[in-house]
Design a protein around this motif. Sequence first.
Motif, PDB file in Angstrom:
ATOM      1  N   GLY A  16       0.892  -1.566   0.008  1.00  0.00           N
ATOM      2  CA  GLY A  16      -0.424   0.067  -0.443  1.00  0.00           C
ATOM      3  C   GLY A  16       0.432   1.228   0.164  1.00  0.00           C
ATOM      4  O   GLY A  16       1.889   1.075   0.058  1.00  0.00           O
ATOM      5  N   ASP A  17       0.225   2.398  -0.252  1.00  0.00           N
ATOM      6  CA  ASP A  17       0.874   3.907   0.284  1.00  0.00           C
ATOM      7  C   ASP A  17       1.971   4.192  -1.163  1.00  0.00           C
ATOM      8  O   ASP A  17       3.019   4.306  -0.620  1.00  0.00           O
ATOM      9  CB  ASP A  17       1.387   3.970   1.394  1.00  0.00           C
ATOM     10  N   VAL A  18       1.581   3.587  -2.242  1.00  0.00           N
ATOM     11  CA  VAL A  18       2.620   3.160  -3.164  1.00  0.00           C
ATOM     12  C   VAL A  18       2.966   4.790  -4.045  1.00  0.00           C
ATOM     13  O   VAL A  18       3.654   5.166  -4.460  1.00  0.00           O
ATOM     14  CB  VAL A  18       2.024   2.846  -4.663  1.00  0.00           C
ATOM     15  N   HIS A  19       1.791   5.813  -3.407  1.00  0.00           N
ATOM     16  CA  HIS A  19       2.157   6.926  -4.391  1.00  0.00           C
ATOM     17  C   HIS A  19       2.298   7.703  -5.282  1.00  0.00           C
ATOM     18  O   HIS A  19       3.334   8.525  -5.276  1.00  0.00           O
ATOM     19  CB  HIS A  19       2.484   8.098  -3.009  1.00  0.00           C
ATOM     20  N   GLY A  20       2.390   6.651  -6.380  1.00  0.00           N
ATOM     21  CA  GLY A  20       2.726   7.220  -8.118  1.00  0.00           C
ATOM     22  C   GLY A  20       4.636   6.728  -7.943  1.00  0.00           C
ATOM     23  O   GLY A  20       4.508   7.029  -9.362  1.00  0.00           O
ATOM     24  N   GLY A  52      -4.364   1.061  -0.585  1.00  0.00           N
ATOM     25  CA  GLY A  52      -4.780   2.422  -0.771  1.00  0.00           C
ATOM     26  C   GLY A  52      -3.480   3.175  -1.136  1.00  0.00           C
ATOM     27  O   GLY A  52      -2.800   3.082  -0.729  1.00  0.00           O
ATOM     28  N   ASP A  53      -3.947   4.353  -1.090  1.00  0.00           N
ATOM     29  CA  ASP A  53      -2.770   5.498  -2.179  1.00  0.00           C
ATOM     30  C   ASP A  53      -2.012   4.966  -2.943  1.00  0.00           C
ATOM     31  O   ASP A  53      -0.438   4.640  -2.981  1.00  0.00           O
ATOM     32  CB  ASP A  53      -2.190   6.053  -0.881  1.00  0.00           C
ATOM     33  N   VAL A  54      -2.456   4.474  -4.398  1.00  0.00           N
ATOM     34  CA  VAL A  54      -2.273   4.722  -5.301  1.00  0.00           C
ATOM     35  C   VAL A  54      -1.208   5.585  -6.054  1.00  0.00           C
ATOM     36  O   VAL A  54       0.100   5.048  -6.499  1.00  0.00           O
ATOM     37  CB  VAL A  54      -2.931   3.798  -6.048  1.00  0.00           C
ATOM     38  N   VAL A  63      -8.368  -2.431   5.248  1.00  0.00           N
ATOM     39  CA  VAL A  63      -8.989  -0.400   5.586  1.00  0.00           C
ATOM     40  C   VAL A  63      -7.739   0.138   4.752  1.00  0.00           C
ATOM     41  O   VAL A  63      -6.408  -0.769   5.128  1.00  0.00           O
ATOM     42  CB  VAL A  63      -9.639  -0.559   6.975  1.00  0.00           C
ATOM     43  N   HIS A  64      -7.992   1.232   4.957  1.00  0.00           N
ATOM     44  CA  HIS A  64      -7.016   2.566   4.540  1.00  0.00           C
ATOM     45  C   HIS A  64      -6.022   3.054   5.680  1.00  0.00           C
ATOM     46  O   HIS A  64      -4.966   2.872   5.955  1.00  0.00           O
ATOM     47  CB  HIS A  64      -6.849   3.350   3.166  1.00  0.00           C
ATOM     48  N   GLY A  65      -7.028   4.173   6.326  1.00  0.00           N
ATOM     49  CA  GLY A  65      -6.545   4.272   7.867  1.00  0.00           C
ATOM     50  C   GLY A  65      -6.755   3.670   8.669  1.00  0.00           C
ATOM     51  O   GLY A  65      -6.984   2.707   8.974  1.00  0.00           O
ATOM     52  N   GLY A  98      -2.876   1.100   6.288  1.00  0.00           N
ATOM     53  CA  GLY A  98      -2.213   1.659   5.672  1.00  0.00           C
ATOM     54  C   GLY A  98      -1.821   2.638   6.592  1.00  0.00           C
ATOM     55  O   GLY A  98      -2.272   2.905   7.058  1.00  0.00           O
ATOM     56  N   HIS A  99      -1.389   3.688   5.590  1.00  0.00           N
ATOM     57  CA  HIS A  99      -2.080   5.240   5.595  1.00  0.00           C
ATOM     58  C   HIS A  99      -0.619   5.914   6.348  1.00  0.00           C
ATOM     59  O   HIS A  99      -0.320   7.326   6.808  1.00  0.00           O
ATOM     60  CB  HIS A  99      -3.162   5.957   5.825  1.00  0.00           C
ATOM     61  N   SER A 100      -0.449   5.086   7.627  1.00  0.00           N
ATOM     62  CA  SER A 100       0.718   5.455   8.452  1.00  0.00           C
ATOM     63  C   SER A 100       2.051   5.395   7.892  1.00  0.00           C
ATOM     64  O   SER A 100       3.259   5.493   9.311  1.00  0.00           O
ATOM     65  CB  SER A 100       0.696   5.079  10.537  1.00  0.00           C
ATOM     66  N   HIS A 101       2.041   4.926   6.936  1.00  0.00           N
ATOM     67  CA  HIS A 101       3.481   4.136   6.788  1.00  0.00           C
ATOM     68  C   HIS A 101       3.892   3.794   7.420  1.00  0.00           C
ATOM     69  O   HIS A 101       6.148   4.313   7.156  1.00  0.00           O
ATOM     70  CB  HIS A 101       3.946   5.842   5.976  1.00  0.00           C
ATOM     71  N   GLU A 102       4.203   3.261   7.964  1.00  0.00           N
ATOM     72  CA  GLU A 102       4.940   2.595   8.704  1.00  0.00           C
ATOM     73  C   GLU A 102       4.633   0.748   9.395  1.00  0.00           C
ATOM     74  O   GLU A 102       3.688   0.271   9.374  1.00  0.00           O
ATOM     75  CB  GLU A 102       5.622   2.870  10.452  1.00  0.00           C
TER      76      GLU A 102
HETATM   77 FE   LIG Z   1      -0.472   7.163   1.999  1.00  0.00          FE
END
Ligand SMILES: [Fe+2]
Length: 251
Positions: free
Chosen positions: A8-12, A36-38, A116-118, A153-157
């Motif tokens: 997750g959190d690929v962010h382009g 999520g956060d593609v 879930v994302h966040g 995801g979302h917290s990037h850790e």
């Molecule tokens: Fe993210």
Amino acid sequence: MALYGVLGDVHGNLEALDAALGALHARGAREILCVGDVVGYNADPDACVSRLRAEGALVIAGNHDLIGTRRLGFERCSNKARYSLERTRRRLSASSIEWLRSLPDRRLIEESIALVHGGVRDVQLYMRTPAHIRWNAELLREDFPAARVCFFGHSHEQKLYRVERGLAHDQPLSGGILEKDGLYFINAGSVDAQRKRGERFAECAIFDSDAWRIRFLKLPYDASRTEAKAELGGYRIPPLVDLLYSLRARM
Ligand SMILES: [Fe+2]
Ligand SMILES: [Fe+2]
């Protein structure tokens, strides 16, 4: 039952995504789950969408996917995120927008694996403490009573929590076999590491839903190439614009 690559959190960030997908395939992952956060922050949103579509990945929408496709506003964004998402909105192809808009906010796989994302009910919540996990475990029991593992995801850790008798315990990342009767919250980490300090690694995990085994991965990728493309593509906020955004927010 399957061997899942979880990310997750690929962010382009195409370089990091390719490193993650390559490593997951090499370890036998048959299906990719994405929390999520593609898109957002980096210069290859369309290419990252294409990769995940080609994989047939099971993907949910993150806040950046919702904001990048105008399903959510900028209210809870940092200046950096807002600037790169404004750029992303202008760059995304019609086909990527259509696909991103079709993503569900949450999903359940094999009746026991939740994505879930966040937070469980708030896509923009950072679940960073055992208290957040404890409270979200209650929401998970209400919304997905059969779930035994919740990937977020979302917290990037990278994080592994076990919820037991109403308390959440931070577990070591050495991975291994999970207890089948336990309840776990797992963050496979962030594929994109451009905003992290020090050496940058694409993070992901591999989850065996037969053995109920989790393994965390950290993979090198060409971060300078990603950064050069982001700078050139106008995804990095200039200092003056950063200041203007902050002043505008105070008015
Ligand atoms: Fe993210
Ligand atoms: Fe996010």
